[in-house]
Enzyme design. Structure first.
Site, PDB file in Angstrom:
ATOM      1  N   TYR A   1       2.027   9.880 -11.591  1.00 21.68           N
ATOM      2  CA  TYR A   1       1.465   8.944 -10.301  1.00 21.68           C
ATOM      3  C   TYR A   1       0.698   7.943 -10.972  1.00 21.68           C
ATOM      4  O   TYR A   1       1.226   6.761 -10.417  1.00 21.68           O
ATOM      5  CB  TYR A   1       0.479   9.756  -9.462  1.00 21.68           C
ATOM      6  CG  TYR A   1      -0.366   8.847  -8.452  1.00 21.68           C
ATOM      7  CD1 TYR A   1       0.209   8.747  -7.184  1.00 21.68           C
ATOM      8  CD2 TYR A   1      -1.448   8.098  -8.862  1.00 21.68           C
ATOM      9  CE1 TYR A   1      -0.387   8.029  -6.083  1.00 21.68           C
ATOM     10  CE2 TYR A   1      -2.005   7.544  -7.806  1.00 21.68           C
ATOM     11  CZ  TYR A   1      -1.594   7.391  -6.700  1.00 21.68           C
ATOM     12  OH  TYR A   1      -2.315   6.642  -5.478  1.00 21.68           O
TER      13      TYR A   1
ATOM     14  N   LEU B   1       0.714  -1.392  -0.144  1.00 22.57           N
ATOM     15  CA  LEU B   1       0.037   0.070   0.038  1.00 22.57           C
ATOM     16  C   LEU B   1       0.856   1.238  -0.097  1.00 22.57           C
ATOM     17  O   LEU B   1       0.266   2.329  -0.357  1.00 22.57           O
ATOM     18  CB  LEU B   1      -0.878  -0.033   1.322  1.00 22.57           C
ATOM     19  CG  LEU B   1      -1.882  -1.380   1.426  1.00 22.57           C
ATOM     20  CD1 LEU B   1      -2.333  -0.971   2.899  1.00 22.57           C
ATOM     21  CD2 LEU B   1      -2.956  -1.360   0.459  1.00 22.57           C
TER      22      LEU B   1
ATOM     23  N   LYS C   1       2.029   3.495 -11.218  1.00 17.56           N
ATOM     24  CA  LYS C   1       1.166   2.333 -10.887  1.00 17.56           C
ATOM     25  C   LYS C   1       1.088   1.605 -12.214  1.00 17.56           C
ATOM     26  O   LYS C   1       1.112  -0.069 -11.843  1.00 17.56           O
ATOM     27  CB  LYS C   1      -0.252   2.926 -10.588  1.00 17.56           C
ATOM     28  CG  LYS C   1      -0.561   3.878  -9.389  1.00 17.56           C
ATOM     29  CD  LYS C   1      -0.075   3.246  -8.069  1.00 17.56           C
ATOM     30  CE  LYS C   1      -0.350   4.106  -6.925  1.00 17.56           C
ATOM     31  NZ  LYS C   1      -0.231   3.200  -5.733  1.00 17.56           N
TER      32      LYS C   1
END
Length: 270
Positions: A139, A74, A143
């Site tokens: 960002y 996470l 991912k």
């Protein structure tokens, strides 16, 4: 399948909002939770082992991987960050966690990806995990890179994984867009639980949403995974109306990524 009684699960970013929701949802049945964060982790229970460490500390990451069957990754930057922060945590930190897991013989990685990995697709397109990523920001780019790294780990090393393209994680929906993308605290725990328990997810990408009536994606892979969300953003329409949110008008953003798809990139450094 990762066994909740006998197997140890490492959760990075465990002091954050999603990490706290996972602890609340998992610790009743998962007997061996190893938690790490750069910040202290509050109120651990007897089945929670806490390690305070920075994601940039590769040696510490390697030590905490010992005896771990699965990693729930996470840890990542949020809020006010620079591109240097993003690189250090969401790129180099991700690499170090995944590589340390591979070298330690970890069997499964559950990765907090994001809907910003496909945020530049037009909102009219019912995007599925089978389509190529179209990140809406750096960002989202990192991912998507994490998802591709896990594909390599599966093809080359047999490590099973689930990449969760998390939408709007909040206690309650916050705006019009979250009527489609909301992920509740209860449902994020159910999604991770299903990702750990599945007999063989392969290298799977799933949408990380609750059971929202207005979902605008397709083929979420929930049925295959066995994820059964219980919450629905539609149940909170009156709350949103009371806050002045236009829940009945035209859709506010033309891309899946919402404001991310049109926002200027973050500054390189402070």
């Amino acid at each position: 399948m990762i066994n909740p009684v006998t197997d140890r699960v490492l959760i990075t970013g465990a002091a954050g909002a999603i990490g706290t929701a996972l602890r609340n949802g998992l610790r009743a049945e998962w007997r061996h939770l190893r938690l790490t964060d750069a910040k202290p982790i509050a109120n651990p229970t007897p089945n929670e082992e806490c390690i305070v460490a920075d994601i940039a500390d590769r040696a510490a990451i390697e030590r905490m991987m010992q005896g771990v069957a699965a990693v729930v990754h996470l840890a990542g930057v949020g809020g006010d960050y620079t591109l240097e922060d993003l690189w250090r945590v969401n790129a180099r930190g991700l690499f170090d966690v995944f590589e340390a897991a591979r070298l330690a013989g970890v069997q499964r990685i559950v990765f907090a990806s994001s809907n910003h990995a496909f945020g530049c697709y037009p909102i009219e397109e019912r995007v599925s995990p089978a389509l190529l990523p179209r990140p809406d920001s750096l960002y989202g780019t990192f991912k998507a890179w994490g998802e591709n790294m896990l594909r390599c780990y599966f093809d080359r090393h047999g490590i099973r994984s689930v990449s969760m393209r998390i939408g709007t994680y909040r206690t309650l929906p916050i705006d019009q867009r979250s009527l489609a993308t909301w992920l509740s605290p209860g449902d994020v725990a159910r999604l991770v639980d299903a990702s750990l328990r599945h007999a063989d997810p392969g290298c799977l990408v799933v949408n990380g949403y609750s059971a929202n009536t207005r979902i605008k994606v397709a083929d979420t892979n929930w049925e295959f995974l066995g994820y059964r969300p219980r919450d629905n953003a539609e149940d909170h329409l009156e709350m949103l109306r009371g806050k002045g949110v236009d829940v009945d008008g035209p859709w506010e953003w033309p891309e899946h990524g919402g404001s991310h798809a049109q926002a200027p990139e973050r500054p390189p450094r402070r």
